[in-house]
Scaffold this motif. Structure first.
Motif, mmCIF file in Angstrom:
data_model
loop_
_atom_site.group_PDB
_atom_site.id
_atom_site.type_symbol
_atom_site.label_atom_id
_atom_site.label_comp_id
_atom_site.label_asym_id
_atom_site.label_seq_id
_atom_site.Cartn_x
_atom_site.Cartn_y
_atom_site.Cartn_z
ATOM 1 N N PHE A 110 -7.350 5.748 -9.890
ATOM 2 C CA PHE A 110 -7.605 4.444 -10.504
ATOM 3 C C PHE A 110 -8.448 3.580 -9.566
ATOM 4 O O PHE A 110 -7.958 2.608 -8.988
ATOM 5 C CB PHE A 110 -6.275 3.747 -10.820
ATOM 6 N N PRO A 111 -9.724 3.937 -9.383
ATOM 7 C CA PRO A 111 -10.571 3.165 -8.464
ATOM 8 C C PRO A 111 -10.674 1.709 -8.903
ATOM 9 O O PRO A 111 -10.683 1.398 -10.088
ATOM 10 C CB PRO A 111 -11.925 3.884 -8.559
ATOM 11 N N GLU A 112 -10.727 0.846 -7.912
ATOM 12 C CA GLU A 112 -10.866 -0.604 -8.137
ATOM 13 C C GLU A 112 -9.633 -1.243 -8.773
ATOM 14 O O GLU A 112 -9.696 -2.372 -9.245
ATOM 15 C CB GLU A 112 -12.104 -0.916 -9.014
ATOM 16 N N LYS A 113 -8.510 -0.535 -8.784
ATOM 17 C CA LYS A 113 -7.306 -1.081 -9.426
ATOM 18 C C LYS A 113 -6.247 -1.523 -8.419
ATOM 19 O O LYS A 113 -5.180 -1.994 -8.813
ATOM 20 C CB LYS A 113 -6.687 -0.032 -10.362
ATOM 21 N N GLN A 114 -6.523 -1.391 -7.130
ATOM 22 C CA GLN A 114 -5.495 -1.664 -6.134
ATOM 23 C C GLN A 114 -5.025 -3.127 -6.179
ATOM 24 O O GLN A 114 -3.819 -3.404 -6.148
ATOM 25 C CB GLN A 114 -5.987 -1.328 -4.734
ATOM 26 N N ASN A 115 -5.962 -4.060 -6.238
ATOM 27 C CA ASN A 115 -5.574 -5.468 -6.259
ATOM 28 C C ASN A 115 -4.763 -5.805 -7.506
ATOM 29 O O ASN A 115 -3.784 -6.558 -7.448
ATOM 30 C CB ASN A 115 -6.808 -6.356 -6.176
ATOM 31 N N GLU A 116 -5.179 -5.247 -8.636
ATOM 32 C CA GLU A 116 -4.420 -5.469 -9.867
ATOM 33 C C GLU A 116 -3.017 -4.879 -9.736
ATOM 34 O O GLU A 116 -2.023 -5.488 -10.166
ATOM 35 C CB GLU A 116 -5.138 -4.847 -11.060
ATOM 36 N N GLY A 117 -2.936 -3.703 -9.139
ATOM 37 C CA GLY A 117 -1.628 -3.076 -8.946
ATOM 38 C C GLY A 117 -0.717 -3.909 -8.072
ATOM 39 O O GLY A 117 0.477 -4.067 -8.356
ATOM 40 N N LEU A 118 -1.284 -4.470 -6.996
ATOM 41 C CA LEU A 118 -0.505 -5.324 -6.113
ATOM 42 C C LEU A 118 0.006 -6.550 -6.861
ATOM 43 O O LEU A 118 1.179 -6.928 -6.743
ATOM 44 C CB LEU A 118 -1.362 -5.737 -4.921
ATOM 45 N N SER A 119 -0.859 -7.149 -7.672
ATOM 46 C CA SER A 119 -0.460 -8.327 -8.452
ATOM 47 C C SER A 119 0.649 -7.991 -9.445
ATOM 48 O O SER A 119 1.589 -8.775 -9.644
ATOM 49 C CB SER A 119 -1.671 -8.901 -9.198
ATOM 50 N N LEU A 120 0.562 -6.817 -10.061
ATOM 51 C CA LEU A 120 1.590 -6.398 -11.020
ATOM 52 C C LEU A 120 2.939 -6.230 -10.332
ATOM 53 O O LEU A 120 3.977 -6.677 -10.849
ATOM 54 C CB LEU A 120 1.167 -5.091 -11.690
ATOM 55 N N MET A 121 2.948 -5.588 -9.173
ATOM 56 C CA MET A 121 4.211 -5.384 -8.458
ATOM 57 C C MET A 121 4.787 -6.713 -7.988
ATOM 58 O O MET A 121 6.000 -6.925 -8.040
ATOM 59 C CB MET A 121 4.000 -4.427 -7.284
ATOM 60 N N GLU A 122 3.929 -7.602 -7.518
ATOM 61 C CA GLU A 122 4.407 -8.910 -7.067
ATOM 62 C C GLU A 122 4.999 -9.707 -8.225
ATOM 63 O O GLU A 122 6.023 -10.389 -8.068
ATOM 64 C CB GLU A 122 3.259 -9.679 -6.413
ATOM 65 N N ALA A 123 4.367 -9.609 -9.395
ATOM 66 C CA ALA A 123 4.895 -10.316 -10.565
ATOM 67 C C ALA A 123 6.265 -9.773 -10.951
ATOM 68 O O ALA A 123 7.194 -10.528 -11.280
ATOM 69 C CB ALA A 123 3.914 -10.183 -11.738
ATOM 70 N N ALA A 124 6.415 -8.447 -10.910
ATOM 71 C CA ALA A 124 7.710 -7.839 -11.228
ATOM 72 C C ALA A 124 8.758 -8.227 -10.191
ATOM 73 O O ALA A 124 9.922 -8.472 -10.524
ATOM 74 C CB ALA A 124 7.566 -6.325 -11.306
ATOM 75 N N SER A 125 8.350 -8.321 -8.940
ATOM 76 C CA SER A 125 9.273 -8.729 -7.880
ATOM 77 C C SER A 125 9.746 -10.165 -8.091
ATOM 78 O O SER A 125 10.944 -10.457 -7.993
ATOM 79 C CB SER A 125 8.583 -8.590 -6.516
ATOM 80 N N ARG A 126 8.821 -11.048 -8.399
ATOM 81 C CA ARG A 126 9.195 -12.447 -8.628
ATOM 82 C C ARG A 126 10.136 -12.595 -9.817
ATOM 83 O O ARG A 126 10.982 -13.494 -9.855
ATOM 84 C CB ARG A 126 7.939 -13.295 -8.858
ATOM 85 N N ALA A 127 9.986 -11.704 -10.785
ATOM 86 C CA ALA A 127 10.843 -11.753 -11.976
ATOM 87 C C ALA A 127 12.224 -11.161 -11.714
ATOM 88 O O ALA A 127 13.080 -11.179 -12.597
ATOM 89 C CB ALA A 127 10.170 -11.017 -13.129
#
Length: 387
Positions: A110-127
Motif C-alpha cells: 500500500f504505497p503512500e498509505k503510511q500516514n493514512e494508516g497512522l491516522s486511522l490507528m490513532e483515531a481508533a486509539s482515541r476512541a
C-alpha cells in the motif's frame, strides 16, 4: 488411550529416507501471494459478496471486519478492500486497516498509505479501541521511537496481542525505552509463547538456555524451541538441530544429522557473532523433556499433547502414527494459530483414513474450522482459490 509415555520412550524414528511433512499454517501477517488472473477474479468475487451482504444487512460492520480478517490470510489487499467499506464507522476496521497500511510485512502493498494508516490507528486509539495501542506500539518500535512505543504499549493495558508481547520482551532485553530487565524479558517471551507467537516462543526457548535470564531449563528450552518451529519460526527449527535434510538420529549425538545440523546452524550464527557450540539442549533437553511431556500428556496437559502429536505428525523424533496423532490432537484446545494447525492435520487424517476411519464429513468440518482460524491451506480449499 494407549500409554503416551510408552510411545514417547520407544517411538524414536529410524527411517532415514522419509522426509518431514511440511507445516500448513501461515499467519495472516506473514503471507502475501502474487495471484493469477483467475485468482484475482476470485478475490473480486469475494469482495463483491462481502459488499453485497453488508448492503443487504446480512453483515454488521463487525461482521465485515471478521470477514476481512478471514480473507487476510490469503490476500491483504482483499482484506483492505473489505475494511474500507466500514472504516468510517467502525473502530476495529480503522485499527486493522491502519495496521495493514503500516505493518512492515504488508505496508509495501500500500504505497503512500503510511500516514493514512497512522491516522486511522490513532483515531481508533482515541476512541478507546485497545488493540490499536498495540498496533501503534509496534509501529513506533519499528521506527525506533522506543519511548513513544512503550507509552502506547502501556496504554493498551494488560490484554496484548502476542506479537506486541514479544516486542515488549525485546525492549526489556535490550533496555529500549525501559530499564533493562532480562527477568521481565523472559516473562514477556513466555506470555507471547503461550499465545503462539513464533518469535516469542523462539526467544523464550533461547532464554531458558541462558542463566542470565533466570533458571536454566533445557527440557523446556527444547520444548518451546520446537513449538516455535511449529508456529512458523524456521530459524528456531534449524537451530534446534532438527533433521534439516531428512536425516534421522539414534542415541549417538555424533550422527551425520547432528553434525550437519550443527555445521549449518554455526554457519548462520557466525554471521551475527554468536556461533553455536555443542550445547546441552540436545542431550539434556530432548530425552528427559520428551519423557516428562509424556507424563504431563497422560494427565491432559494441552501443550504436551500438542508437542507429542506434532512430533509424530511431522515424523520428527517420534514415528508417524495416525492413531497416536489423533489421540493427542482430538482432545486439545490451544490458542488459534496452533489450533488451526491441529484442525488442518485432523482434516488430513480423516480425509486419508490415517489412524482413524475415513470420514469426508469430518474432514470437511475440520477444514472449515482450520480456515476460520487462519490456515492458508484450509482457506484455499474452502474458498476454492485457483492457483
Amino acid at each position: 488411550m494407549a500409554s503416551i509415555i510408552a510411545v514417547t520412550l520407544s517411538a524414536q524414528a529410524t527411517d532415514s529416507n522419509q522426509k518431514n511433512s511440511t507445516k500448513g499454517y501461515v499467519s495472516p501477517a506473514d503471507v502475501h501471494v502474487t495471484v493469477s488472473p483467475a485468482a484475482q477474479q476470485k478475490a473480486d468475487a469475494l469482495y463483491e459478496a462481502v459488499k453485497k451482504a453488508y448492503a443487504q444487512g446480512k453483515f454488521s460492520a463487525d461482521g465485515v471486519v471478521d470477514k476481512a480478517l478471514y480473507h487476510n490470510v490469503w490476500s491483504p489487499e482483499l482484506a483492505a478492500r473489505c475494511l474500507r467499506l466500514v472504516a468510517d464507522k467502525n473502530d476495529r476496521a480503522k485499527a486493522e486497516l491502519g495496521y495493514l497500511y503500516t505493518f512492515h510485512k504488508t505496508a509495501y502493498l500500500f504505497p503512500e498509505k503510511q500516514n493514512e494508516g497512522l491516522s486511522l490507528m490513532e483515531a481508533a486509539s482515541r476512541a478507546g479501541y485497545k488493540k490499536a495501542n498495540d498496533y501503534l506500539g509496534i509501529y513506533y518500535n519499528n521506527k525506533k521511537d522506543y519511548a513513544r512505543s512503550w507509552d502506547y504499549f502501556n496504554a493498551a493495558g494488560t490484554d496484548h496481542i502476542p506479537f506486541a508481547l514479544t516486542i515488549m520482551g525485546e525492549m526489556y532485553d535490550k533496555g529500549y525505552g525501559v530499564k533493562k530487565d532480562r527477568t521481565k524479558a523472559r516473562e514477556y517471551f513466555q506470555r507471547a509463547a503461550m499465545l503462539c507467537d513464533a518469535g516469542g516462543a523462539a526467544k523464550y526457548g533461547s532464554a531458558l538456555q541462558r542463566q542470565w535470564y533466570g533458571k536454566v531449563d533445557m527440557p523446556d528450552a527444547f520444548f518451546w524451541t520446537y513449538l516455535a518451529g511449529e508456529f512458523g519460526n524456521d530459524i528456531a527449527r534449524s537451530n534446534l538441530q532438527l533433521p534439516l535434510r531428512g536425516e534421522r538420529f539414534g542415541d549417538d549425538k555424533n550422527t551425520a544429522f547432528v553434525l550437519n545440523s550443527l555445521a549449518l546452524a554455526n554457519g548462520f550464527n557466525s554471521t551475527v557473532g554468536h556461533p553455536l557450540k555443542d550445547e546441552p539442549i540436545y542431550k539434556e533437553g530432548f530425552k528427559p523433556g520428551v519423557i516428562s511431556r509424556g507424563q504431563a500428556a497422560e494427565k491432559g496437559d494441552q501443550w504436551s499433547l500438542f508437542y507429542l502429536g506434532s512430533m509424530s505428525y511431522n515424523d520428527e523424533f517420534l514415528n508417524r502414527s495416525g492413531d497416536f496423532i489423533s489421540q493427542c490432537y482430538e482432545p486439545i484446545i490451544v490458542p488459534a494459530p496452533a489450533m488451526a494447525l491441529v484442525y488442518e492435520r485432523m482434516a488430513d487424517l480423516y480425509r486419508k483414513g490415517d489412524g482413524v476411519k475415513a470420514n469426508p464429513t469430518k474432514a470437511a468440518d475440520y477444514t472449515r474450522k482450520a480456515a476460520n482460524l487462519g490456515s492458508l491451506t484450509a482457506y484455499k480449499i474452502i474458498e476454492k482459490i485457483p492457483e
